[in-house]
Design an enzyme around this catalytic site. Structure first.
Site, PDB file in Angstrom:
ATOM      1  N   GLY A  57       0.871  -1.208   0.422  1.00  0.00           N
ATOM      2  CA  GLY A  57       0.360   0.199   0.210  1.00  0.00           C
ATOM      3  C   GLY A  57       0.738   0.882   0.116  1.00  0.00           C
ATOM      4  O   GLY A  57       1.910   1.133   0.367  1.00  0.00           O
ATOM      5  N   CYS A  84       5.307  -6.157   2.200  1.00  0.00           N
ATOM      6  CA  CYS A  84       6.193  -4.959   2.342  1.00  0.00           C
ATOM      7  C   CYS A  84       4.912  -4.191   2.191  1.00  0.00           C
ATOM      8  O   CYS A  84       5.356  -4.223   3.579  1.00  0.00           O
ATOM      9  CB  CYS A  84       5.772  -3.802   0.469  1.00  0.00           C
ATOM     10  SG  CYS A  84       5.985  -2.405   0.439  1.00  0.00           S
ATOM     11  N   TYR A  85       4.096  -3.367   2.424  1.00  0.00           N
ATOM     12  CA  TYR A  85       3.374  -2.567   4.104  1.00  0.00           C
ATOM     13  C   TYR A  85       3.000  -3.268   4.673  1.00  0.00           C
ATOM     14  O   TYR A  85       3.057  -3.126   6.171  1.00  0.00           O
ATOM     15  CB  TYR A  85       2.122  -1.440   3.294  1.00  0.00           C
ATOM     16  CG  TYR A  85       1.355  -1.007   4.186  1.00  0.00           C
ATOM     17  CD1 TYR A  85       1.733   0.291   4.544  1.00  0.00           C
ATOM     18  CD2 TYR A  85       0.542  -1.253   5.115  1.00  0.00           C
ATOM     19  CE1 TYR A  85       0.855   1.113   5.464  1.00  0.00           C
ATOM     20  CE2 TYR A  85      -0.579  -0.663   5.847  1.00  0.00           C
ATOM     21  CZ  TYR A  85      -0.174   0.593   6.228  1.00  0.00           C
ATOM     22  OH  TYR A  85      -0.540   1.345   7.454  1.00  0.00           O
ATOM     23  N   HIS A 175       7.539  -7.886  -3.580  1.00  0.00           N
ATOM     24  CA  HIS A 175       6.294  -8.166  -3.520  1.00  0.00           C
ATOM     25  C   HIS A 175       6.398  -9.189  -4.728  1.00  0.00           C
ATOM     26  O   HIS A 175       7.530  -8.957  -6.328  1.00  0.00           O
ATOM     27  CB  HIS A 175       5.505  -6.623  -4.871  1.00  0.00           C
ATOM     28  CG  HIS A 175       5.146  -5.386  -4.109  1.00  0.00           C
ATOM     29  ND1 HIS A 175       4.339  -5.643  -3.687  1.00  0.00           N
ATOM     30  CD2 HIS A 175       6.034  -4.428  -4.063  1.00  0.00           C
ATOM     31  CE1 HIS A 175       3.466  -4.246  -2.829  1.00  0.00           C
ATOM     32  NE2 HIS A 175       4.757  -3.048  -3.203  1.00  0.00           N
ATOM     33  N   GLU A 177       4.086 -11.215  -6.102  1.00  0.00           N
ATOM     34  CA  GLU A 177       3.011 -10.306  -7.352  1.00  0.00           C
ATOM     35  C   GLU A 177       3.346 -10.215  -8.686  1.00  0.00           C
ATOM     36  O   GLU A 177       3.312 -10.763  -9.301  1.00  0.00           O
ATOM     37  CB  GLU A 177       2.305 -10.305  -6.361  1.00  0.00           C
ATOM     38  CG  GLU A 177       2.038  -8.485  -6.775  1.00  0.00           C
ATOM     39  CD  GLU A 177       2.274  -8.673  -4.932  1.00  0.00           C
ATOM     40  OE1 GLU A 177       2.259  -6.787  -4.467  1.00  0.00           O
ATOM     41  OE2 GLU A 177       2.986  -9.508  -4.137  1.00  0.00           O
ATOM     42  N   ASP A 232     -16.677 -12.499 -22.746  1.00  0.00           N
ATOM     43  CA  ASP A 232     -17.668 -12.192 -21.174  1.00  0.00           C
ATOM     44  C   ASP A 232     -18.742 -12.758 -21.158  1.00  0.00           C
ATOM     45  O   ASP A 232     -19.607 -12.782 -20.609  1.00  0.00           O
ATOM     46  CB  ASP A 232     -17.633 -10.918 -20.654  1.00  0.00           C
ATOM     47  CG  ASP A 232     -15.979 -11.041 -20.132  1.00  0.00           C
ATOM     48  OD1 ASP A 232     -15.294 -11.867 -20.217  1.00  0.00           O
ATOM     49  OD2 ASP A 232     -15.792  -9.324 -19.913  1.00  0.00           O
ATOM     50  N   LYS A 374     -10.780 -12.497 -15.999  1.00  0.00           N
ATOM     51  CA  LYS A 374     -10.578 -12.900 -17.230  1.00  0.00           C
ATOM     52  C   LYS A 374     -10.346 -13.885 -17.724  1.00  0.00           C
ATOM     53  O   LYS A 374     -10.846 -14.771 -18.486  1.00  0.00           O
ATOM     54  CB  LYS A 374      -9.968 -12.158 -17.680  1.00  0.00           C
ATOM     55  CG  LYS A 374     -10.119 -11.765 -19.701  1.00  0.00           C
ATOM     56  CD  LYS A 374     -11.748 -11.346 -20.486  1.00  0.00           C
ATOM     57  CE  LYS A 374     -12.352 -11.243 -21.418  1.00  0.00           C
ATOM     58  NZ  LYS A 374     -13.120 -10.186 -21.692  1.00  0.00           N
TER      59      LYS A 374
END
Length: 518
Positions: A57, A84-85, A175, A177, A232, A374
């Site tokens: 964040g 991180c945060y 991070h 991710e 979608d 997605k």
């Protein structure tokens, strides 16, 4: 109904929190993202997570009123991972210390090295003496909380990886991710293994559960679905039809701004292949008539949006007695509907809330894809047997070719544009590049240029080819076609498409440009 193991991601406003969820979904783990303000003790009891991740964040834990998770996160008895945060807030709340930057900030690529003590969270890491990660922090942990040990460091982060293995508390300053941490997926895989997840989140299971939910929600009522022809809405329609059969009617609005052969493809697939009741609303004359003479892009968008609502409402009324409106809302739209600050967000795409149609028509919503990303929608489409060529299609904008036709829209320009676009896509498929590209199309430019064809002078339109790579459409890089490909494609377009005598290739990334031209 199956109750999946659930992981809770508490969001502190990171721009990449959604990537955490995507990494976990790829590992067949069901997870949800919730802003920190929405998570209290009662929420935790009801959600009953098997593990918790604290996101990054933009705030500083040192500031008064900075975001915090509830203290009960640390008494649940489940593994917790701070990123991180999330690391800094964990240390601060459990008795450690966080301080301002002062030369210890890190932004970008960094390398962490292991301590002598192994940590199961890092299994498969450090096959060499260091591991590349992505850092983005100003503050730093200056003292770890009691019970924690250091398991990896970087030049500016002496506590790059810390853990209290006895309580299954883990914290990293980087991070994992993002793709700039190449081995980040392995760290998440280790974390969910330590938490005891069974990996029971599959599209086969989701399909069965979604069908059961739809039947329970709808009962014997009628449902209408606005079918755009995109992935979608198509997946949502096929799934709902599998659940309730002919209680579903799809309305496909043909506004005259679709690609070559698209109307026949959509009508044929849904009406003939799937036997789904379909209203084909051929409203080309209406849309193109009102767009005649309009060149401002925002005006064109507003005309198309207004007419779509009017036309959809008119044809949906033919169904009679419908109580539900089906939409292809996805999980990113759900996440973005509540901003980090807790206020309302305006970032839901207009084609997902269909311009207020549910309220206007007094309809309840059916949104069977609202838990999916997605890529998961595509996987569900494959489960439902939709053709691979359809599932893998590039995104196509709601206003259609209108925003690929800068300036005034005419039938002549649309016909030229369709042909040129078809040649470009055919070339991409022939060269085996389609699946490497996020989105590719041709835009027809509002200028005519002088050319020479044979022994004669021409004065025809110029066009621009556009192809980009992207993960989520938020940023995009130009696709690096070879000169041979570009020259071959240009030659084909000029030879096969009357009305074009000049071909360009748009090499602008996003930002500063957008993917579409208008």
């Amino acid at each position: 109904m199956t109750q999946h193991d659930r992981l809770l991601i508490i969001d502190f406003g990171s721009q990449v929190t959604q990537l955490i969820a995507r990494r976990l979904r790829e590992l067949n783990v069901y997870c949800e993202i919730h802003p920190y303000q929405a998570v209290d003790g009662a929420f935790l009891t009801e959600f009953a997570p098997k593990a918790v991740i604290l996101s990054g964040g933009p705030c500083s834990v040192i500031d008064d009123g900075s975001p915090r998770p509830p203290e009960s996160v640390f008494t649940l008895g489940v593994p917790v991972l701070g990123i991180c945060y999330g690391q800094q807030v964990m240390m601060q709340m459990l008795g450690g210390l966080v301080e301002r930057g002062e030369g210890t900030a890190e932004f970008g690529r960094a390398y962490v090295t292991p301590s002598a003590t192994p940590l199961p969270l890092l299994d498969g890491w450090f096959l060499t003496d260091k591991e590349q990660v992505w850092m983005s922090h100003g503050d730093h942990v200056s003292k770890i909380a009691p019970g924690f040990e250091v398991f990896a460091t970087s030049p500016n982060a002496p506590y790059a990886v810390v853990a209290d293995p006895a309580r299954n508390f883990f914290a990293v300053q980087f991070h994992p991710e993002v793709h700039h941490t190449p081995n980040g997926a392995k760290l998440y895989e280790n974390f969910i293994r330590l938490a005891g997840f069974s990996g029971d989140w599959t599209m086969g299971a989701y399909r069965d559960e979604a069908i059961e939910k739809i039947r329970e929600q709808v009962g014997d009522a009628k449902v209408i679905c606005g079918l755009s022809g995109g992935v979608d809405s198509s997946v949502a329609a096929v799934l709902i039809h599998e659940a309730i059969g002919d209680q579903l009617t799809c309305v496909f609005v043909d506004h005259g701004l679709l690609r070559q052969g698209e109307v026949d493809e959509v009508v044929g697939m849904f009406r003939d292949t799937y036997n789904i009741p379909l209203i084909h609303a051929d409203e080309q004359e209406l849309f193109l008539g009102e767009l005649d003479g309009q060149s401002d892009p925002e005006t064109k968008r507003k005309i198309i949006g207004r007419l779509f609502i009017d036309v959809f409402q008119k044809h949906a009324g033919e169904v009679g007695g419908a109580e539900f409106l089906a939409q292809g809302t996805l999980y990113p739209d759900v996440i973005e509907s509540v901003s980090f600050s807790g206020g309302p967000s305006v970032t839901i795409k207009s084609h997902h809330n269909v311009g207020g149609l549910p309220e206007k028509m007094g309809l309840k919503l059916v949104e069977p894809l609202r838990e999916l990303f997605k890529d998961e929608v595509r996987a569900l489409g494959r489960e439902l047997g939709l053709p691979a060529s359809f599932i893998g299609r590039h995104p196509f904008p709601g206003p259609g070719l209108a925003i690929r036709c800068p300036g005034e829209i005419t039938r002549e320009k649309l016909d030229i544009l369709r042909r040129a676009d078809a040649v470009f896509i055919d070339q991409i498929r022939k060269h085996g590049l389609y699946d490497e590209i996020w989105q590719a199309f041709v835009a027809i430019l509002p200028v005519r240029t002088v050319g020479v064809m044979g022994d004669g002078r021409t004065y025809d339109f110029a066009c621009a080819m556009r192809a980009v790579t992207s993960v989520d459409g938020m940023t995009a890089d130009v696709y690096p076609f070879s000169h041979e490909f570009l020259m071959e494609t240009s030659t084909r377009i000029v030879a096969e498409v009357p009305g074009i005598n000049r071909v360009t290739y748009d090499i602008t990334s996003k930002p500063p440009g957008t993917i579409e031209w208008e």
